[in-house]
Design an enzyme around this catalytic site. Structure first.
Site, PDB file in Angstrom:
ATOM      1  N   LYS A  53       0.843  -1.198   0.000  1.00 49.41           N
ATOM      2  CA  LYS A  53       0.000   0.000   0.000  1.00 49.41           C
ATOM      3  C   LYS A  53       0.879   1.249   0.000  1.00 49.41           C
ATOM      4  CE  LYS A  53      -3.901  -2.398   1.967  1.00 49.41           C
ATOM      5  NZ  LYS A  53      -4.643  -2.878   3.119  1.00 49.41           N
ATOM      6  N   GLN A  97      -5.260  -1.754   9.201  1.00 49.89           N
ATOM      7  CA  GLN A  97      -5.106  -3.071   8.570  1.00 49.89           C
ATOM      8  C   GLN A  97      -5.797  -4.148   9.405  1.00 49.89           C
ATOM      9  OE1 GLN A  97      -3.612  -3.572   5.508  1.00 49.89           O
ATOM     10  NE2 GLN A  97      -4.334  -5.657   5.701  1.00 49.89           N
ATOM     11  N   ASP A 120     -11.341   2.604   3.180  1.00 53.22           N
ATOM     12  CA  ASP A 120     -11.682   1.197   2.985  1.00 53.22           C
ATOM     13  C   ASP A 120     -13.190   1.044   2.745  1.00 53.22           C
ATOM     14  OD1 ASP A 120      -9.717  -0.728   2.874  1.00 53.22           O
ATOM     15  OD2 ASP A 120      -9.473  -0.889   5.054  1.00 53.22           O
TER      16      ASP A 120
END
Ligand code: NDP
Length: 284
Positions: A53, A97, A120
């Site tokens: 990422k 995460q 997200d």
């Protein structure tokens, strides 16, 4: 034999576009879109995802920070970190995460990320917006799949779409996006009776189960488009999808490989969401 949908090629084109838009945005506003990724603990797979990422951001000219926290981080410490990032003007997107270590409350953490920085798209406000088709962000994996279909000019309208898997991060939003694109959508899961009978109806079959080579050729209709979201390790420790690629590719009209398919699109859509978050923040 099926056309192999090249996720790397599609992602590269999309990332070039994101980099150009990011550059234009920086010139116009003086603001570089910024992403903060928080990782708790030492899970090796999560570490690889986080590294990718960060690399994706760098290559697209976006700003990024990685906040590594120890495995014994408390809920209060993690929430305080989110508060700090919430207040940081250079950070437009916050990603924690997952999965988190067992002692942490994942739901409370997702709820703590402000919807406008939730790149997200896991916050209930964003999932609700997706449901009604009025959204700022789409969850990265289903959005990546839609981008692939669009790039390949595979029209979803009127097609029988079968999604195998009903997780909140892949299966459910995937079904919703196919529905918004006018597909006729069926969602399958572990309690589905006669799964093969349902998957054989699919013109577009999206599989997100997490079981290596689970979907075999006899479960696929001749000429179907097969999208494999799964990321598993086979007996030899090699990365593979949920679909028996070697045999299914002889029957499908188009298929995504693993690796080189959906995975690379997921990070691309995260970059897209970070840019979008910055655009929304600066517009006010
Ligand atoms: P989850 O474990 O959260 O969900 C799995 C889903 O598959 C569940 O809905 C489950 O049904 C269903 N399922 C399990 N076994 C069967 C079965 N035998 N028949 C039918 N359905 C079944 O997984 P995720 O959605 O998070 O991930 C799925 C896969 O996609 C994993 O391999 C993951 O690594 C990968 N992934 C890949 C990404 C990428 O970027 N390429 C991103 C995210 C995930 P039930 O609900 O009934 O339990």
């Amino acid at each position: 034999m099926a056309h192999i949908i090249d996720g790397k090629k599609i992602a590269a084109a999309a990332r070039l576009d994101i980099a150009e838009r990011g550059r234009a945005f920086l010139e116009k506003t003086g603001v570089r879109p910024g992403l903060a990724v928080v990782i708790v603990g030492e899970d090796p797979a999560s570490k690889v995802y986080v590294r990718n990422k960060k690399k994706g951001c760098e290559e697209a000219g976006l700003y990024s920070e990685v906040h590594e926290m120890p495995a014994d981080t408390t809920q209060a410490e993690l929430l305080a970190k989110i508060e700090e990032l919430k207040a940081n003007e250079n950070i437009h997107g916050i990603l924690v995460q997952l999965p988190l270590p067992k002692h942490l409350d994942e739901k409370a953490v997702i709820d703590a990320i402000p919807p406008e920085k939730d790149v997200d798209a896991f916050h209930p406000v964003n999932t609700g917006k997706i449901m009604i088709g009025d959204y700022n962000f789409l969850p990265c994996t289903p959005a990546g799949v839609m981008k692939m279909l669009e790039y390949e000019q595979i029209d979803v309208t009127g097609k029988e779409c079968v999604v195998v898997g009903r997780s909140n991060i892949v299966g459910k939003p995937m079904a919703m996006l196919l529905l918004h694109a006018n597909g006729t959508v069926t969602v399958c899961h572990s309690r589905t009776k006669d799964l093969a009978e349902v998957t054989r109806r699919a013109d577009i079959l999206v599989v997100a189960i997490g079981k290596a080579n689970f979907i075999t050729a006899d479960m696929v209709k001749e000429g179907a488009v097969v999208i494999d979201v799964g990321m598993n390790r086979n007996a030899e420790g090699k990365l593979c999808g949920d679909v028996d690629f070697e045999n299914v590719k002889e029957k499908a009209s188009a298929i995504t490989p693993v690796p080189g398919g959906v995975g690379v699109m997921t990070i691309t859509m995260l970059l897209e969401n970070t840019l979008r978050a910055a655009e929304l923040a600066v517009k006010g």
